[in-house]
Design a protein around this motif. Structure first.
Motif, PDB file in Angstrom:
ATOM      1  N   MET A 202      47.196  38.731  47.414  1.00  0.00           N
ATOM      2  CA  MET A 202      46.716  40.068  47.809  1.00  0.00           C
ATOM      3  C   MET A 202      45.188  40.090  47.704  1.00  0.00           C
ATOM      4  SD  MET A 202      47.780  43.700  46.115  1.00  0.00           S
ATOM      5  CE  MET A 202      49.498  43.449  46.494  1.00  0.00           C
TER       6      MET A 202
ATOM      7  N   ILE B  91      41.326  41.834  48.612  1.00  0.00           N
ATOM      8  CA  ILE B  91      40.824  43.190  48.818  1.00  0.00           C
ATOM      9  C   ILE B  91      39.681  43.165  49.821  1.00  0.00           C
ATOM     10  CG2 ILE B  91      41.563  44.003  46.554  1.00  0.00           C
ATOM     11  CD1 ILE B  91      38.831  43.653  45.519  1.00  0.00           C
TER      12      ILE B  91
ATOM     13  N   PRO C 146      33.798  42.013  47.266  1.00  0.00           N
ATOM     14  CA  PRO C 146      34.900  42.962  47.361  1.00  0.00           C
ATOM     15  C   PRO C 146      34.392  44.353  46.984  1.00  0.00           C
ATOM     16  CG  PRO C 146      35.524  41.050  46.097  1.00  0.00           C
ATOM     17  CD  PRO C 146      34.045  40.965  46.296  1.00  0.00           C
ATOM     18  N   ALA C 147      34.763  45.327  47.767  1.00  0.00           N
ATOM     19  CA  ALA C 147      34.232  46.666  47.562  1.00  0.00           C
ATOM     20  C   ALA C 147      34.979  47.372  46.449  1.00  0.00           C
ATOM     21  CB  ALA C 147      34.341  47.451  48.857  1.00  0.00           C
ATOM     22  N   VAL C 148      34.283  47.692  45.379  1.00  0.00           N
ATOM     23  CA  VAL C 148      34.888  48.469  44.302  1.00  0.00           C
ATOM     24  C   VAL C 148      34.662  49.947  44.594  1.00  0.00           C
ATOM     25  CG1 VAL C 148      34.986  48.874  41.840  1.00  0.00           C
ATOM     26  CG2 VAL C 148      34.337  46.629  42.696  1.00  0.00           C
TER      27      VAL C 148
ATOM     28  N   GLU D 198      35.872  55.414  43.938  1.00  0.00           N
ATOM     29  CA  GLU D 198      36.310  54.089  43.539  1.00  0.00           C
ATOM     30  C   GLU D 198      37.527  53.681  44.372  1.00  0.00           C
ATOM     31  OE1 GLU D 198      36.365  54.157  39.312  1.00  0.00           O
ATOM     32  OE2 GLU D 198      37.306  52.197  39.173  1.00  0.00           O
TER      33      GLU D 198
ATOM     34  N   TYR E 113      44.561  51.923  44.483  1.00  0.00           N
ATOM     35  CA  TYR E 113      45.737  51.118  44.837  1.00  0.00           C
ATOM     36  C   TYR E 113      46.989  51.962  44.643  1.00  0.00           C
ATOM     37  CZ  TYR E 113      42.290  47.462  44.125  1.00  0.00           C
ATOM     38  OH  TYR E 113      41.156  46.709  44.190  1.00  0.00           O
TER      39      TYR E 113
ATOM     40  N   ALA F 205      41.971  50.433  39.862  1.00  0.00           N
ATOM     41  CA  ALA F 205      42.551  49.288  39.142  1.00  0.00           C
ATOM     42  C   ALA F 205      42.359  49.408  37.644  1.00  0.00           C
ATOM     43  CB  ALA F 205      41.921  47.990  39.651  1.00  0.00           C
TER      44      ALA F 205
ATOM     45  N   SER G 139      48.845  46.228  37.148  1.00  0.00           N
ATOM     46  CA  SER G 139      49.469  44.960  36.728  1.00  0.00           C
ATOM     47  C   SER G 139      50.982  45.066  36.662  1.00  0.00           C
ATOM     48  CB  SER G 139      48.982  44.541  35.337  1.00  0.00           C
ATOM     49  OG  SER G 139      47.620  44.244  35.330  1.00  0.00           O
TER      50      SER G 139
ATOM     51  N   PHE H 297      35.906  47.598  38.099  1.00  0.00           N
ATOM     52  CA  PHE H 297      35.855  46.179  38.450  1.00  0.00           C
ATOM     53  C   PHE H 297      36.615  45.998  39.753  1.00  0.00           C
ATOM     54  CE2 PHE H 297      39.212  46.983  35.296  1.00  0.00           C
ATOM     55  CZ  PHE H 297      40.342  46.689  36.047  1.00  0.00           C
ATOM     56  N   ALA H 298      36.314  44.894  40.441  1.00  0.00           N
ATOM     57  CA  ALA H 298      37.101  44.551  41.633  1.00  0.00           C
ATOM     58  C   ALA H 298      38.330  43.805  41.160  1.00  0.00           C
ATOM     59  CB  ALA H 298      36.280  43.685  42.578  1.00  0.00           C
ATOM     60  N   TRP H 299      39.487  44.304  41.564  1.00  0.00           N
ATOM     61  CA  TRP H 299      40.757  43.741  41.081  1.00  0.00           C
ATOM     62  C   TRP H 299      41.321  42.764  42.105  1.00  0.00           C
ATOM     63  CZ3 TRP H 299      45.827  44.255  43.030  1.00  0.00           C
ATOM     64  CH2 TRP H 299      46.845  43.838  42.166  1.00  0.00           C
ATOM     65  N   HIS H 300      41.763  41.621  41.618  1.00  0.00           N
ATOM     66  CA  HIS H 300      42.410  40.624  42.473  1.00  0.00           C
ATOM     67  C   HIS H 300      43.797  40.366  41.908  1.00  0.00           C
ATOM     68  CE1 HIS H 300      38.428  39.506  44.229  1.00  0.00           C
ATOM     69  NE2 HIS H 300      38.023  39.855  43.022  1.00  0.00           N
ATOM     70  N   GLY H 301      44.800  40.413  42.747  1.00  0.00           N
ATOM     71  CA  GLY H 301      46.177  40.198  42.272  1.00  0.00           C
ATOM     72  C   GLY H 301      46.819  38.999  42.928  1.00  0.00           C
TER      73      GLY H 301
ATOM     74  N   LEU I  33      42.800  37.994  33.786  1.00  0.00           N
ATOM     75  CA  LEU I  33      43.626  38.905  32.996  1.00  0.00           C
ATOM     76  C   LEU I  33      45.055  38.385  32.970  1.00  0.00           C
ATOM     77  CD1 LEU I  33      44.122  41.719  31.574  1.00  0.00           C
ATOM     78  CD2 LEU I  33      44.734  42.564  33.838  1.00  0.00           C
TER      79      LEU I  33
ATOM     80  N   ALA J 158      32.549  41.935  36.787  1.00  0.00           N
ATOM     81  CA  ALA J 158      32.587  42.551  38.119  1.00  0.00           C
ATOM     82  C   ALA J 158      33.948  42.348  38.772  1.00  0.00           C
ATOM     83  CB  ALA J 158      31.484  41.957  38.990  1.00  0.00           C
ATOM     84  N   HIS J 159      34.607  41.239  38.398  1.00  0.00           N
ATOM     85  CA  HIS J 159      35.896  40.906  39.019  1.00  0.00           C
ATOM     86  C   HIS J 159      36.939  40.622  37.942  1.00  0.00           C
ATOM     87  CE1 HIS J 159      34.109  40.362  43.042  1.00  0.00           C
ATOM     88  NE2 HIS J 159      33.049  40.022  42.337  1.00  0.00           N
ATOM     89  N   LEU J 160      38.154  41.084  38.192  1.00  0.00           N
ATOM     90  CA  LEU J 160      39.253  40.767  37.299  1.00  0.00           C
ATOM     91  C   LEU J 160      40.328  40.059  38.117  1.00  0.00           C
ATOM     92  CD1 LEU J 160      39.252  41.425  34.316  1.00  0.00           C
ATOM     93  CD2 LEU J 160      40.821  43.299  34.764  1.00  0.00           C
TER      94      LEU J 160
ATOM     95  N   ASP K 261      43.859  39.133  38.041  1.00  0.00           N
ATOM     96  CA  ASP K 261      45.076  39.516  37.332  1.00  0.00           C
ATOM     97  C   ASP K 261      46.188  38.534  37.718  1.00  0.00           C
ATOM     98  OD1 ASP K 261      47.421  40.730  36.475  1.00  0.00           O
ATOM     99  OD2 ASP K 261      46.847  42.740  37.146  1.00  0.00           O
TER     100      ASP K 261
END
Lengths: 188, 287
Positions: free
Chosen positions: A1, A3, A11-13, A20, A23, A40, A87, B6-10, B31, B49-51, B53
Motif C-alpha cells: 500500500m 501513499i 509522500p504527502a502527510v 492531515e 485513512y 495515521a 495498524s 508522519f507519513a505512514w507506509h503499510g 513500526l 518523517a516516515h513510519l 508499519d
C-alpha cells in the motif's frame, strides 16, 4: 500500500488544504462493524473515544504504563494507547462496553453484568472507577487463559494495571470471585 | 502526548518494506509492536518523517524451531515466543527471560525482534541474544546479511542496522546437551525495567562437573555484557561474584546507584549460576 506523493516527491502527510492525510480504518468493535477516517497517528484509544464516541475505554498515562486503556484485540489484552488504529485495520476489538450482556433484552431489563463486573461489584473492587475498564478487560482475558487462578496468579494477572484507590486487595479478591462466578455460570 | 504527524507506509511484503526503506530509510522508523516506539512518539522524543508499519507482513509472524535453535520472525509477538512449547524445549532461556519483559499485556503486542532492534541494554532479549550467541538477519534492497550478537549491539539504543535495513528475523541457538539455564532480575516494581538482571548458561561434562558457565547482564553496561565465569566459579562462588562486580559498568540514575547495581550484579550472578547448574544437574539425572 503506497501513499500519494506531493510535488517534492515526498509522500504527502499534509494534503493541499492544510489538513492531515487520513485513512479509512475498519474495525469490528464489540461485534459491530465500524469505520472512521483518521490520520495515521491516531491511537486505537483515541480512535475508540474520539472517532467512534465510545468513551468506556479510559486514557490515563498515554504511554503504556497505567493499563487503563487496555482493550482486547482479537481476544488478547493490549494497550490501546500503544497501538495505532491504522495498524489494526480489519481486526476485532472488545472494549468495556462489550463486557456486559445484551442491553436490549426482551424484558427491558438492565444489562446483565459479566462475571468479572459482578465480582467487582460484590468485592468493592473499584472506587473512582477510572482504571476499572482496563482491569475488567485484562481479567476477562486472563480468566480465559487461567480459569482457576491462585491468589498469586491473580496478583500476576493484574500487575500491569494501576489503581490509585483500592490498594488492589479487593481487586485480587474480585479476580478470585470472578473465577468462581464464571464456573457457577458455566461461562467460557 | 500525541505523536507528531508522519507519513505512514503499510507494506504487505518484505520486498515492499525494504523498497520504502531504500527510499526513506534515514528519515524512517520501522513500526512492529510499537511498545517502545509509540511511547517515544507520544512523548515526541522521536518524530520520524516516515513510519514503516510492518504489521501487515504476515509472513514475518513466524516462530520456527529446529534442532539447531529458535528462529523468530520480525512480527512474532513476545507472548507467542514465550508460550511456544518447542521453543521452550530447545532454548529454555527464552521463556525464562520473556516472562520478565514488562507485563503480559505489553508482550501480547511487542515483538522479540523489535526489542532487539531497539537495542536497549536494559532489555531482556538483548541479553539473551548476546548470551546465547545468536544472530539477527537484516534485509535491504542490497541483499540480506546475518549479524552476530557481538556485532549487532553498538551502544545504548543503537544497533548495527543500516537506515535502509529491516531486521527480518533473529536466531537463538539451542541450549547444548548437558546444559541448564536461568534468568533472574531485580526491579523496583513488577514488570519495570530491571535495576540489574543476569542470565546464566551452565554446561556439564559427562562426569557431572562444570564444563562451562557464562552469564549475561542487563542494565549494567552500555551494550549487553557476557562473562565467561567457568574458571572463576571453579575457584569459588564469591570469586565469580567479585569478577562480575568488577566487570560491570553501571551508571547511577533515579532508580538505583551504580554501587547498588554492582552489588546486584554480584549477588544475582551467584543466584543465576546456582540455578542454571542445578537445572543442568536435574536434567542430567532425568536423562
Amino acid at each position: 500500500m503506497s501513499i500519494p506523493k506531493d510535488n517534492t516527491g515526498s509522500p504527502a502527510v499534509i494534503v493541499a488544504d492544510g489538513a492531515e492525510r487520513t485513512y479509512d480504518v475498519t474495525l469490528t468493535v464489540n461485534g459491530v462493524h465500524r469505520v472512521a477516517r483518521v490520520p495515521a497517528r491516531r491511537t486505537l484509544s483515541d480512535f475508540l473515544r474520539h472517532d467512534l464516541q465510545s468513551t468506556g475505554t479510559h486514557v490515563g498515562c498515554e504511554h503504556g504504563v497505567c493499563g487503563a486503556c487496555t482493550v482486547l484485540l482479537d481476544g488478547a489484552p493490549v494497550r490501546s494507547c500503544l497501538t495505532f488504529a491504522v495498524s489494526v485495520d480489519g481486526h476485532s476489538v472488545t472494549t468495556i462496553e462489550g463486557m456486559a450482556g445484551d442491553p436490549h433484552d426482551a424484558d427491558g431489563n438492565a444489562p446483565a453484568l459479566s462475571a468479572v463486573q459482578q465480582a467487582f461489584r460484590e468485592c468493592h473492587a473499584l472506587q473512582c472507577g477510572f482504571c476499572t475498564p482496563g482491569f475488567i478487560t485484562t481479567i476477562t482475558a486472563g480468566l480465559v487463559e487461567q480459569p482457576n487462578p491462585t491468589r498469586a496468579d491473580a496478583v500476576e494477572m493484574i500487575a500491569g494495571n494501576l489503581c490509585r484507590c483500592t490498594g488492589y486487595q479487593n481487586i485480587v479478591d474480585a479476580v478470585l470471585r470472578a473465577a468462581e462466578l464464571t464456573r457457577e455460570r458455566g461461562e467460557r | 502526548m500525541k505523536p507528531a504527524p508522519f507519513a505512514w507506509h503499510g507494506p504487505e511484503s518484505v520486498g515492499e518494506a525494504i523498497a520504502v526503506l531504500a527510499e526513506y530509510g534515514p528519515d524512517a522508523k520501522v513500526l512492529a509492536g510499537g511498545q517502545s516506539l509509540i511511547p517515544l512518539l507520544a512523548m515526541r522524543l522521536a518524530a520520524p518523517a516516515h513510519l514503516v508499519d510492518i504489521n501487515r507482513i504476515v509472513a514475518l509472524d513466524d516462530v520456527t524451531v529446529t534442532a539447531a535453535g529458535v528462529t523468530v520472525g520480525a512480527l512474532a509477538r513476545q507472548t507467542r515466543v514465550e508460550k511456544d512449547p518447542s521453543a521452550r524445549a530447545v532454548q529454555p532461556l527464552l521463556p525464562q527471560a520473556l516472562r520478565l519483559v514488562a507485563h503480559p499485556t505489553i508482550r501480547n503486542r511487542g515483538t522479540t525482534v523489535g526489542s532487539l532492534a531497539h537495542a536497549d541494554p536494559a532489555g531482556e532479549m538483548t541479553a539473551v541474544l548476546a548470551l546465547t550467541g545468536g544472530t539477527v538477519t537484516a534485509s535491504s534492497v542490497r541483499g540480506e546479511r546475518v549479524i552476530s550478537a557481538a556485532d549487532f549491539f553498538r551502544g545504548p539504543l543503537e544497533s548495527a542496522l543500516a537506515p535502509d535495513e529491516l531486521a527480518v528475523r533473529a536466531f537463538f541457538p539451542r541450549m547444548t546437551a548437558g546444559g541448564g539455564t536461568s534468568f533472574v532480575e531485580i526491579a523496583r516494581r513488577h514488570g519495570d525495567y530491571a535495576l540489574c538482571g543476569v542470565g546464566a548458561i551452565a554446561e556439564l561434562d559427562d562426569g557431572g562437573g562444570l564444563r562451562a558457565l557464562r552469564c549475561g547482564y542487563l542494565s549494567v553496561s552500555e551494550t549487553p555484557l557476557v562473562l565467561d565465569l567457568t574458571d572463576a566459579w571453579s575457584v569459588g562462588e564469591q570469586h565469580a561474584a567479585e569478577l562480575a562486580r568488577a566487570a560491570v559498568d553501571p551508571v547511577t540514575d533515579i532508580h538505583a546507584s551504580a554501587d547498588y547495581r554492582r552489588q546486584l550484579a554480584a549477588v544475582l550472578t551467584v543466584r543465576a549460576a546456582r540455578q542454571a547448574i542445578s537445572t543442568a544437574r536435574a536434567r542430567e539425572v532425568a536423562a
